[in-house]
Scaffold this motif. Structure first.
Motif, PDB file in Angstrom:
ATOM      1  N   ARG A 183       0.449   7.817  13.401  1.00 21.15           N
ATOM      2  CA  ARG A 183       1.636   8.340  14.088  1.00 21.15           C
ATOM      3  C   ARG A 183       2.790   8.488  13.111  1.00 21.15           C
ATOM      4  O   ARG A 183       3.550   9.451  13.162  1.00 21.15           O
ATOM      5  N   MET A 184       2.912   7.532  12.187  1.00 16.78           N
ATOM      6  CA  MET A 184       4.013   7.622  11.220  1.00 16.78           C
ATOM      7  C   MET A 184       3.810   8.807  10.288  1.00 16.78           C
ATOM      8  O   MET A 184       4.762   9.476   9.906  1.00 16.78           O
ATOM      9  N   ARG A 185       2.549   9.069   9.950  1.00 17.39           N
ATOM     10  CA  ARG A 185       2.301  10.250   9.106  1.00 17.39           C
ATOM     11  C   ARG A 185       2.742  11.516   9.847  1.00 17.39           C
ATOM     12  O   ARG A 185       3.388  12.390   9.259  1.00 17.39           O
ATOM     13  N   ALA A 186       2.406  11.581  11.146  1.00 18.73           N
ATOM     14  CA  ALA A 186       2.798  12.755  11.936  1.00 18.73           C
ATOM     15  C   ALA A 186       4.318  12.875  12.031  1.00 18.73           C
ATOM     16  O   ALA A 186       4.857  13.977  12.163  1.00 18.73           O
ATOM     17  N   MET A 187       5.022  11.755  11.955  1.00 20.58           N
ATOM     18  CA  MET A 187       6.492  11.783  11.999  1.00 20.58           C
ATOM     19  C   MET A 187       7.091  12.229  10.665  1.00 20.58           C
ATOM     20  O   MET A 187       8.302  12.405  10.562  1.00 20.58           O
ATOM     21  N   GLY A 188       6.244  12.344   9.643  1.00 23.20           N
ATOM     22  CA  GLY A 188       6.752  12.802   8.346  1.00 23.20           C
ATOM     23  C   GLY A 188       6.993  11.710   7.329  1.00 23.20           C
ATOM     24  O   GLY A 188       7.520  11.978   6.245  1.00 23.20           O
ATOM     25  N   TYR A 189       6.625  10.485   7.681  1.00 29.39           N
ATOM     26  CA  TYR A 189       6.730   9.414   6.680  1.00 29.39           C
ATOM     27  C   TYR A 189       5.630   9.569   5.631  1.00 29.39           C
ATOM     28  O   TYR A 189       4.509   9.965   5.967  1.00 29.39           O
ATOM     29  N   GLU A 190       5.931   9.200   4.379  1.00 31.66           N
ATOM     30  CA  GLU A 190       4.863   8.854   3.454  1.00 31.66           C
ATOM     31  C   GLU A 190       4.384   7.486   3.907  1.00 31.66           C
ATOM     32  O   GLU A 190       5.201   6.608   4.226  1.00 31.66           O
ATOM     33  N   ILE A 191       3.075   7.281   3.911  1.00 32.69           N
ATOM     34  CA  ILE A 191       2.601   6.017   4.465  1.00 32.69           C
ATOM     35  C   ILE A 191       1.850   5.195   3.434  1.00 32.69           C
ATOM     36  O   ILE A 191       1.089   5.713   2.629  1.00 32.69           O
ATOM     37  N   GLY A 192       2.124   3.908   3.515  1.00 31.72           N
ATOM     38  CA  GLY A 192       1.478   2.974   2.603  1.00 31.72           C
ATOM     39  C   GLY A 192       0.780   1.895   3.390  1.00 31.72           C
ATOM     40  O   GLY A 192       1.194   1.522   4.494  1.00 31.72           O
ATOM     41  N   THR A 193      -0.311   1.400   2.818  1.00 29.78           N
ATOM     42  CA  THR A 193      -1.061   0.362   3.493  1.00 29.78           C
ATOM     43  C   THR A 193      -1.638  -0.587   2.443  1.00 29.78           C
ATOM     44  O   THR A 193      -1.217  -0.558   1.290  1.00 29.78           O
ATOM     45  N   GLY A 194      -2.580  -1.384   2.839  1.00 27.27           N
ATOM     46  CA  GLY A 194      -3.176  -2.285   1.855  1.00 27.27           C
ATOM     47  C   GLY A 194      -3.881  -3.436   2.523  1.00 27.27           C
ATOM     48  O   GLY A 194      -3.901  -3.553   3.761  1.00 27.27           O
ATOM     49  N   VAL A 195      -4.475  -4.261   1.704  1.00 25.59           N
ATOM     50  CA  VAL A 195      -5.213  -5.430   2.191  1.00 25.59           C
ATOM     51  C   VAL A 195      -4.999  -6.591   1.234  1.00 25.59           C
ATOM     52  O   VAL A 195      -4.554  -6.410   0.098  1.00 25.59           O
ATOM     53  N   MET A 196      -5.340  -7.779   1.725  1.00 24.00           N
ATOM     54  CA  MET A 196      -5.398  -8.952   0.857  1.00 24.00           C
ATOM     55  C   MET A 196      -6.838  -9.125   0.394  1.00 24.00           C
ATOM     56  O   MET A 196      -7.776  -8.883   1.160  1.00 24.00           O
ATOM     57  N   VAL A 197      -7.001  -9.570  -0.825  1.00 23.61           N
ATOM     58  CA  VAL A 197      -8.336  -9.827  -1.372  1.00 23.61           C
ATOM     59  C   VAL A 197      -8.636 -11.313  -1.208  1.00 23.61           C
ATOM     60  O   VAL A 197      -7.834 -12.163  -1.632  1.00 23.61           O
ATOM     61  N   GLY A 198      -9.762 -11.620  -0.560  1.00 18.62           N
ATOM     62  CA  GLY A 198     -10.169 -13.016  -0.435  1.00 18.62           C
ATOM     63  C   GLY A 198      -9.637 -13.696   0.809  1.00 18.62           C
ATOM     64  O   GLY A 198      -9.626 -14.926   0.885  1.00 18.62           O
ATOM     65  N   ILE A 199      -9.211 -12.891   1.804  1.00 20.37           N
ATOM     66  CA  ILE A 199      -8.798 -13.504   3.060  1.00 20.37           C
ATOM     67  C   ILE A 199     -10.039 -14.211   3.645  1.00 20.37           C
ATOM     68  O   ILE A 199     -11.151 -13.677   3.584  1.00 20.37           O
ATOM     69  N   PRO A 200      -9.882 -15.420   4.167  1.00 24.10           N
ATOM     70  CA  PRO A 200     -11.059 -16.118   4.696  1.00 24.10           C
ATOM     71  C   PRO A 200     -11.781 -15.278   5.753  1.00 24.10           C
ATOM     72  O   PRO A 200     -11.142 -14.776   6.680  1.00 24.10           O
ATOM     73  N   GLY A 201     -13.071 -15.107   5.579  1.00 22.10           N
ATOM     74  CA  GLY A 201     -13.862 -14.271   6.473  1.00 22.10           C
ATOM     75  C   GLY A 201     -14.107 -12.884   5.909  1.00 22.10           C
ATOM     76  O   GLY A 201     -14.912 -12.128   6.452  1.00 22.10           O
ATOM     77  N   GLN A 202     -13.445 -12.538   4.824  1.00 22.37           N
ATOM     78  CA  GLN A 202     -13.663 -11.220   4.214  1.00 22.37           C
ATOM     79  C   GLN A 202     -14.958 -11.268   3.382  1.00 22.37           C
ATOM     80  O   GLN A 202     -15.092 -12.106   2.495  1.00 22.37           O
ATOM     81  N   THR A 203     -15.869 -10.353   3.685  1.00 19.82           N
ATOM     82  CA  THR A 203     -17.124 -10.287   2.921  1.00 19.82           C
ATOM     83  C   THR A 203     -17.027  -9.154   1.897  1.00 19.82           C
ATOM     84  O   THR A 203     -16.136  -8.302   1.969  1.00 19.82           O
ATOM     85  N   TRP A 204     -17.977  -9.146   0.965  1.00 19.90           N
ATOM     86  CA  TRP A 204     -18.005  -8.073  -0.036  1.00 19.90           C
ATOM     87  C   TRP A 204     -18.116  -6.710   0.632  1.00 19.90           C
ATOM     88  O   TRP A 204     -17.464  -5.752   0.220  1.00 19.90           O
TER      89      TRP A 204
END
Ligand code: 5AD
Ligand code: FES
Length: 362
Positions: A183-204
């Motif tokens: 929705r933010m992209r449709a509003m004209g924002y440049e959008i950024g995201t991301g993740v944490m590496v090694g969050i408990p429960g995160q598998t390869w």
């Protein structure tokens, strides 16, 4: 891993690279990520001044030290004049943009943020990025109309089951960060995201899927940093054991894995803006910022929050540069960037799309 001819980076290959242990193969990965970075976003490093405007938060994320149940935090919310002073300091330091970040804080009202954004845009050439969590479309539209250029909202993990465990819904609502990003992209924002590496429960497999999701979603900005346990949180204490994946599957929250994730993110998103994160600098104060810049990253987000506030913005403990003034950090960073043979960029540094070139050695 073989060199040419190479199959595209699909899920099994991204996962294999994340698990790669052979130093010679990893040297090829680093070199390729650095070459793709140079070809698509160049040698300039963009500096974004980070303003941590509020440490209040209504959410209960199991990983974050600012979560509502955290006790003993001396919470704060900056006044408009204080935020504008930080923006002025960012200009004096030569930064082309500011990131206004805070917890999910209803006290940061639609009108308050809109007026801060409007004043920054009226009086400065800064690009304005907001990072204020999950907000209503009404808020997001008002801020966009006030002139906000970009919005950062990490999806944290592409595994919906893990996401719901570590990021409880607010009563009566269902969190869908992918939908908000669209929705933010449709509003004209440049959008950024991301993740944490090694969050408990995160598998390869999950982390590989996260990286491919950045590509599928054609993200403009992508932050990938290590998970750092906060003792104020369930994932920073003994409860974490119930969350960990099987030992062979659990991704470690270490520097090497984070650097592999940064390098692979650059390969699948050649022209995205990718920061060298403070969390990585926290794990490795001596070389963390540099290593990410050498392996795909092209952005750093130095803190311009007044020091008395930023020590209270404790997402995780021991944050790098926490006691450095904005001026000291600016000088330190410039030296580090020049030592890599790179230079500090001028201007707002938005995403510039480039022609997709085939990556050569992967
Ligand atoms: N370790 C590392 N990063 C964290 N974040 C939140 N808690 C932690 C932690 N314990 C990251 C999240 C959030 C961003 C603002 O900070 O990815 O989106
Ligand atoms: Fe912030 Fe060196 S990078 S003080």
């Amino acid at each position: 891993m073989h060199s040419k001819p190479e199959a595209p980076l699909d899920h099994s290959r991204v996962k294999a690279w994340l698990l790669e242990g052979d130093p010679a193969a990893l040297r090829r990965l680093w070199a390729e990520a650095d070459a793709v970075r140079a070809a698509h976003v160049g040698d300039e490093v963009h500096l974004r001044g980070l303003i941590e405007v509020s440490s209040h938060c209504i959410r209960h994320c199991l990983y974050c030290g600012l979560r509502a149940p955290s006790e003993g935090l001396d919470r704060y919310r900056m006044e408009a004049g204080e935020i504008l002073a930080c923006a002025q300091e960012a200009i004096q330091l030569g930064y082309g943009s500011v990131v206004i970040q805070g917890g999910e804080d209803p006290g940061l009202t639609r009108t308050f943020i809109a007026s801060v954004v409007r004043r920054i845009k009226a009086h400065t050439p800064l690009a304005v990025t907001l990072s204020l969590g999950e907000r209503s479309d009404g808020d997001l539209l008002a801020w966009r109309e006030a002139g906000a250029d970009r919005y950062l909202l990490r999806f944290e993990t592409s595994d919906p089951h893990l996401y719901n465990r570590i990021h409880p819904n607010l009563p009566g609502t269902v969190s869908d960060r992918f939908a908000q990003l669209e929705r933010m992209r449709a509003m004209g924002y440049e959008i950024g995201t991301g993740v944490m590496v090694g969050i408990p429960g995160q598998t390869w497999g999950t982390l590989a899927a996260d990286i491919l999701r950045f590509q599928d979603f054609d993200m403009d900005m992508i932050g990938v940093g290590p998970f750092i346990p906060s003792p104020r949180t369930p994932l920073g204490g003994k409860d974490v054991l119930a969350f960990l994946a099987a030992p062979a599957d659990q991704v470690p929250s270490d520097e090497l894995t984070t650097l592999k994730a940064v390098a692979l993110t650059r390969l699948v998103c050649p022209d995205a803006n990718i920061p060298s994160t403070t969390a990585l600098a926290t794990l490795d104060r001596a070389r963390g910022r540099e290593l990410a810049l050498m392996r795909g990253a092209n952005v750093v987000m130095p803190n311009v929050t007044p020091v008395p506030y930023r020590v209270r913005y404790e997402i995780y403990p021991g944050k790098a540069c926490i006691n450095e003034t904005a001026t000291a950090c600016r000088g330190c960073l410039e030296g580090r960037i020049q030592a890599l043979g790179r230079r500090v960029a001028k201007g707002p540094g938005g995403r510039k799309r480039t022609e997709c070139k085939d990556s050569s050695v992967m």
